[in-house]
Design a protein around this motif. Structure first.
Motif, PDB file in Angstrom:
ATOM      1  N   VAL A   1      72.101  57.789  70.960  1.00  0.00           N
ATOM      2  CA  VAL A   1      73.563  57.820  70.922  1.00  0.00           C
ATOM      3  C   VAL A   1      74.146  57.308  72.248  1.00  0.00           C
ATOM      4  CG1 VAL A   1      73.835  60.202  71.743  1.00  0.00           C
ATOM      5  CG2 VAL A   1      75.471  59.287  70.090  1.00  0.00           C
ATOM      6  N   ASN A   2      73.355  57.411  73.310  1.00  0.00           N
ATOM      7  CA  ASN A   2      73.808  56.924  74.623  1.00  0.00           C
ATOM      8  C   ASN A   2      73.960  55.409  74.668  1.00  0.00           C
ATOM      9  OD1 ASN A   2      73.590  59.558  75.540  1.00  0.00           O
ATOM     10  ND2 ASN A   2      71.488  59.273  76.255  1.00  0.00           N
ATOM     11  N   ASP A   3      73.288  54.727  73.743  1.00  0.00           N
ATOM     12  CA  ASP A   3      73.302  53.253  73.753  1.00  0.00           C
ATOM     13  C   ASP A   3      74.563  52.668  73.121  1.00  0.00           C
ATOM     14  OD1 ASP A   3      70.644  53.553  74.560  1.00  0.00           O
ATOM     15  OD2 ASP A   3      69.889  53.389  72.498  1.00  0.00           O
ATOM     16  N   LEU A   4      75.294  53.486  72.392  1.00  0.00           N
ATOM     17  CA  LEU A   4      76.320  52.931  71.505  1.00  0.00           C
ATOM     18  C   LEU A   4      77.720  52.944  72.119  1.00  0.00           C
ATOM     19  CD1 LEU A   4      75.114  54.752  68.262  1.00  0.00           C
ATOM     20  CD2 LEU A   4      74.525  52.440  69.029  1.00  0.00           C
ATOM     21  N   ILE A   5      78.429  51.862  71.922  1.00  0.00           N
ATOM     22  CA  ILE A   5      79.840  51.759  72.328  1.00  0.00           C
ATOM     23  C   ILE A   5      80.644  51.517  71.061  1.00  0.00           C
ATOM     24  CG2 ILE A   5      81.537  50.471  73.687  1.00  0.00           C
ATOM     25  CD1 ILE A   5      79.214  49.644  75.564  1.00  0.00           C
ATOM     26  N   TYR A   6      81.693  52.326  70.877  1.00  0.00           N
ATOM     27  CA  TYR A   6      82.450  52.307  69.620  1.00  0.00           C
ATOM     28  C   TYR A   6      83.770  51.556  69.812  1.00  0.00           C
ATOM     29  CZ  TYR A   6      84.331  54.487  65.306  1.00  0.00           C
ATOM     30  OH  TYR A   6      84.843  54.734  64.062  1.00  0.00           O
TER      31      TYR A   6
ATOM     32  N   LYS B   1      72.691  52.409  55.652  1.00  0.00           N
ATOM     33  CA  LYS B   1      72.066  53.105  56.789  1.00  0.00           C
ATOM     34  C   LYS B   1      70.802  52.387  57.252  1.00  0.00           C
ATOM     35  CE  LYS B   1      69.741  57.384  57.992  1.00  0.00           C
ATOM     36  NZ  LYS B   1      69.310  58.701  57.548  1.00  0.00           N
ATOM     37  N   GLU B   2      69.935  52.054  56.305  1.00  0.00           N
ATOM     38  CA  GLU B   2      68.657  51.432  56.680  1.00  0.00           C
ATOM     39  C   GLU B   2      68.882  50.067  57.328  1.00  0.00           C
ATOM     40  OE1 GLU B   2      65.520  52.716  56.246  1.00  0.00           O
ATOM     41  OE2 GLU B   2      66.483  54.586  55.618  1.00  0.00           O
ATOM     42  N   ALA B   3      69.803  49.286  56.764  1.00  0.00           N
ATOM     43  CA  ALA B   3      70.061  47.944  57.315  1.00  0.00           C
ATOM     44  C   ALA B   3      70.682  48.041  58.698  1.00  0.00           C
ATOM     45  CB  ALA B   3      70.978  47.162  56.373  1.00  0.00           C
ATOM     46  N   MET B   4      71.581  49.000  58.853  1.00  0.00           N
ATOM     47  CA  MET B   4      72.233  49.150  60.161  1.00  0.00           C
ATOM     48  C   MET B   4      71.234  49.631  61.215  1.00  0.00           C
ATOM     49  SD  MET B   4      74.922  48.628  61.811  1.00  0.00           S
ATOM     50  CE  MET B   4      76.240  48.342  60.638  1.00  0.00           C
ATOM     51  N   MET B   5      70.438  50.639  60.882  1.00  0.00           N
ATOM     52  CA  MET B   5      69.481  51.168  61.861  1.00  0.00           C
ATOM     53  C   MET B   5      68.462  50.096  62.271  1.00  0.00           C
ATOM     54  SD  MET B   5      70.386  54.174  62.701  1.00  0.00           S
ATOM     55  CE  MET B   5      69.046  55.166  63.328  1.00  0.00           C
ATOM     56  N   GLU B   6      68.031  49.309  61.301  1.00  0.00           N
ATOM     57  CA  GLU B   6      67.085  48.230  61.639  1.00  0.00           C
ATOM     58  C   GLU B   6      67.753  47.208  62.568  1.00  0.00           C
ATOM     59  OE1 GLU B   6      64.945  46.493  58.342  1.00  0.00           O
ATOM     60  OE2 GLU B   6      64.796  44.570  59.388  1.00  0.00           O
ATOM     61  N   SER B   7      68.976  46.813  62.235  1.00  0.00           N
ATOM     62  CA  SER B   7      69.677  45.827  63.068  1.00  0.00           C
ATOM     63  C   SER B   7      69.853  46.341  64.494  1.00  0.00           C
ATOM     64  CB  SER B   7      71.068  45.525  62.501  1.00  0.00           C
ATOM     65  OG  SER B   7      70.963  45.027  61.212  1.00  0.00           O
ATOM     66  N   LEU B   8      70.300  47.587  64.626  1.00  0.00           N
ATOM     67  CA  LEU B   8      70.578  48.124  65.957  1.00  0.00           C
ATOM     68  C   LEU B   8      69.286  48.272  66.761  1.00  0.00           C
ATOM     69  CD1 LEU B   8      73.309  50.791  65.058  1.00  0.00           C
ATOM     70  CD2 LEU B   8      73.641  48.439  65.819  1.00  0.00           C
ATOM     71  N   THR B   9      68.224  48.703  66.097  1.00  0.00           N
ATOM     72  CA  THR B   9      66.942  48.846  66.800  1.00  0.00           C
ATOM     73  C   THR B   9      66.437  47.476  67.274  1.00  0.00           C
ATOM     74  OG1 THR B   9      66.442  50.764  65.442  1.00  0.00           O
ATOM     75  CG2 THR B   9      64.589  49.761  66.593  1.00  0.00           C
ATOM     76  N   CYS B  10      66.704  46.446  66.490  1.00  0.00           N
ATOM     77  CA  CYS B  10      66.256  45.101  66.884  1.00  0.00           C
ATOM     78  C   CYS B  10      67.025  44.579  68.094  1.00  0.00           C
ATOM     79  CB  CYS B  10      66.347  44.143  65.707  1.00  0.00           C
ATOM     80  SG  CYS B  10      65.150  44.555  64.420  1.00  0.00           S
ATOM     81  N   PHE B  11      68.273  45.033  68.265  1.00  0.00           N
ATOM     82  CA  PHE B  11      68.987  44.701  69.509  1.00  0.00           C
ATOM     83  C   PHE B  11      68.250  45.286  70.712  1.00  0.00           C
ATOM     84  CE2 PHE B  11      72.927  44.487  66.767  1.00  0.00           C
ATOM     85  CZ  PHE B  11      73.168  43.148  66.984  1.00  0.00           C
ATOM     86  N   LYS B  12      67.766  46.523  70.551  1.00  0.00           N
ATOM     87  CA  LYS B  12      67.023  47.157  71.652  1.00  0.00           C
ATOM     88  C   LYS B  12      65.753  46.373  71.955  1.00  0.00           C
ATOM     89  CE  LYS B  12      67.851  50.446  73.530  1.00  0.00           C
ATOM     90  NZ  LYS B  12      67.709  51.900  73.452  1.00  0.00           N
ATOM     91  N   ARG B  13      65.036  45.997  70.891  1.00  0.00           N
ATOM     92  CA  ARG B  13      63.785  45.244  71.065  1.00  0.00           C
ATOM     93  C   ARG B  13      64.030  43.927  71.798  1.00  0.00           C
ATOM     94  NH1 ARG B  13      62.803  42.911  66.091  1.00  0.00           N
ATOM     95  NH2 ARG B  13      63.721  41.130  67.142  1.00  0.00           N
ATOM     96  N   ALA B  14      65.171  43.285  71.503  1.00  0.00           N
ATOM     97  CA  ALA B  14      65.478  41.993  72.131  1.00  0.00           C
ATOM     98  C   ALA B  14      65.925  42.148  73.584  1.00  0.00           C
ATOM     99  CB  ALA B  14      66.556  41.275  71.331  1.00  0.00           C
ATOM    100  N   GLY B  15      66.232  43.388  74.005  1.00  0.00           N
ATOM    101  CA  GLY B  15      66.555  43.585  75.423  1.00  0.00           C
ATOM    102  C   GLY B  15      67.874  44.260  75.712  1.00  0.00           C
ATOM    103  N   ALA B  16      68.603  44.685  74.683  1.00  0.00           N
ATOM    104  CA  ALA B  16      69.904  45.319  74.929  1.00  0.00           C
ATOM    105  C   ALA B  16      69.730  46.765  75.395  1.00  0.00           C
ATOM    106  CB  ALA B  16      70.748  45.300  73.659  1.00  0.00           C
ATOM    107  N   ASP B  17      70.522  47.135  76.402  1.00  0.00           N
ATOM    108  CA  ASP B  17      70.602  48.544  76.802  1.00  0.00           C
ATOM    109  C   ASP B  17      71.749  49.219  76.062  1.00  0.00           C
ATOM    110  OD1 ASP B  17      68.658  48.532  79.184  1.00  0.00           O
ATOM    111  OD2 ASP B  17      69.979  46.839  79.597  1.00  0.00           O
ATOM    112  N   LEU B  18      72.771  48.431  75.759  1.00  0.00           N
ATOM    113  CA  LEU B  18      73.978  48.955  75.125  1.00  0.00           C
ATOM    114  C   LEU B  18      74.326  48.094  73.921  1.00  0.00           C
ATOM    115  CD1 LEU B  18      75.992  49.383  78.434  1.00  0.00           C
ATOM    116  CD2 LEU B  18      75.135  51.251  77.002  1.00  0.00           C
ATOM    117  N   ILE B  19      74.884  48.732  72.889  1.00  0.00           N
ATOM    118  CA  ILE B  19      75.261  47.985  71.689  1.00  0.00           C
ATOM    119  C   ILE B  19      76.661  48.398  71.267  1.00  0.00           C
ATOM    120  CG2 ILE B  19      74.670  47.431  69.303  1.00  0.00           C
ATOM    121  CD1 ILE B  19      71.829  48.654  70.015  1.00  0.00           C
ATOM    122  N   LEU B  20      77.523  47.414  71.130  1.00  0.00           N
ATOM    123  CA  LEU B  20      78.842  47.685  70.550  1.00  0.00           C
ATOM    124  C   LEU B  20      78.726  47.516  69.050  1.00  0.00           C
ATOM    125  CD1 LEU B  20      79.446  45.821  73.398  1.00  0.00           C
ATOM    126  CD2 LEU B  20      81.659  46.842  72.869  1.00  0.00           C
ATOM    127  N   THR B  21      79.116  48.544  68.315  1.00  0.00           N
ATOM    128  CA  THR B  21      79.017  48.469  66.852  1.00  0.00           C
ATOM    129  C   THR B  21      80.096  49.312  66.197  1.00  0.00           C
ATOM    130  OG1 THR B  21      77.671  48.989  64.906  1.00  0.00           O
ATOM    131  CG2 THR B  21      77.201  50.272  66.883  1.00  0.00           C
TER     132      THR B  21
END
Ligand SMILES: [Zn+2]
Length: 361
Positions: free
Chosen positions: A58-63, A328-348
């Motif tokens: 939850v710390n990674d997310l910006i709303y 839910k599944e599509a969103m969680m996969e997408s957001l996790t892939c941002f982390k894998r690619a190098g993101a510390d923070l994700i706006l979603t």
């Protein structure tokens, strides 16, 4: 022959007549079954949890939130299912909900009814930008309020700065104005400034302005590589800043936002923002630009952010509504892939939903 040796043989082979024949069968067997088996670590939930390389918090997310002035009740945005334009009043309840969910930060976008050529309302201490920042901080002081610093939501032509005599956005006038806008946002209580206009020199202009006005502690998150993308379409509806309503200005933003075809240029632009004093670098949009994010991760030690933009969100939501994907599944996969690619923070736009999913997982 022992039972153990027999067990090494494929079932469909007859019993071997000699040691030589046995060895031939064994070598066939060994070729078919290598020492390294990648599936060993994929066998159970617990094992998969143990070796997972990236996880979402939850710390990674910006709303991102939209706030419209002179609106009576929150209004749904048709192109973004589940997303509302908040009123200035309903922003308070929304911020309390955000705080309760465990999210650490929001990014505020104004939907202005006081537009002009320069977007002056955003530099006014009593304007919408200042008012919504103040309201958000009053309602939930512990939540970081990030000010999106730009003019497109406040100009009557929809561009990210005033237009010069050549019919293009005036870079140097824009960065003078954005320095004033950033100080106005900081005075209203913004915890971070996120300039999104892709003007040259905007980071150093904002850093200087914040420093000389006593806001040395306010970090800058640069929209460092922001592409001229079709995936912003639903946002433009939401924020009321579509181009093309005015004959005298360009109907696109390609003279300041980047060409989607350019990867090396994106890295150059992002590293310039780092040199100018940015504290966090953002890549926008997200999913079609994971290569840029991944390359930037190799080149910079700053925290990186990725913006899953309105079109990406809308694609997942509408696909889910059509029964083609699970939201839910599509969103969680997408957001996790941002982390894998190098993101510390994700706006979603899914931040609140995602916070609930994480809490209940
Ligand atoms: Zn803009």
């Amino acid at each position: 022959m022992t039972d153990k040796l027999k067990s090494l043989l494929p079932e469909n082979l007859n019993e071997p007549k000699s040691h030589a024949e046995l060895m031939r069968h064994k070598s066939l067997t060994q070729k078919a079954f290598p020492h390294v088996r990648m599936r060993r670590l994929r066998r159970t939930d617990a094992l998969r949890d143990m070796v997972r390389e990236n996880s979402l918090s939850v710390n990674d997310l910006i709303y991102p939130l939209f706030v419209e002035e002179e609106l009576d009740t929150p209004a749904p945005i048709n192109s973004m299912p589940g997303v509302m334009r908040e009123t200035e009043k309903s922003l308070e309840a929304k911020m309390k909900e955000v705080a309760k969910s465990g999210l650490k930060s929001v990014m505020l976008f104004g939907v202005s009814h006081h537009k002009d050529h320069t977007g002056s309302d955003s530099m006014n201490p009593n304007g919408l930008m200042a008012r919504m920042i103040d309201r958000a901080k009053q309602a939930a002081p512990e939540v970081m309020v990030i000010a999106d610093a730009c003019f497109c939501e406040y100009t009557d032509h929809g561009h990210c700065g005033p237009i010069n005599t050549m019919g293009d956005v005036d870079n140097d006038r824009t960065i003078e104005n954005i320095a004033m806008q950033a100080v106005t946002a900081a005075e209203a209580g913004a915890d971070m400034i996120a300039p999104s206009g892709m003007m040259d020199g905007q980071i150093s202009a904002i850093r200087h302005a914040l420093d000389v006005t006593g806001f040395t502690h306010i970090p800058i998150m640069a929209y460092a590589a922001k592409f001229a993308s079709v995936f912003y379409g639903p946002f433009r509806d939401a924020a009321g800043c579509s181009l093309g309503q005015n004959d005298n200005v360009p109907t696109h933003r390609k003279s300041y936002q980047m060409d989607p075809a350019n990867g090396r240029e994106a890295i150059r632009d992002a590293l310039l923002d780092e040199e100018e004093g940015a504290d966090i670098l953002m890549v926008k949009p997200g999913m079609p630009y994971l290569d840029v994010l991944s390359q930037l991760r190799q080149k910079s030690d700053l925290p990186l952010a990725a913006y899953q933009v309105s079109g990406e969100y809308a694609m997942i939501r509408f696909a889910a509504e059509a029964g083609a994907l699970d939201y839910k599944e599509a969103m969680m996969e997408s957001l996790t892939c941002f982390k894998r690619a190098g993101a510390d923070l994700i706006l979603t736009y899914s931040a609140l939903d995602t916070a609930h999913w994480l809490e209940n997982s």
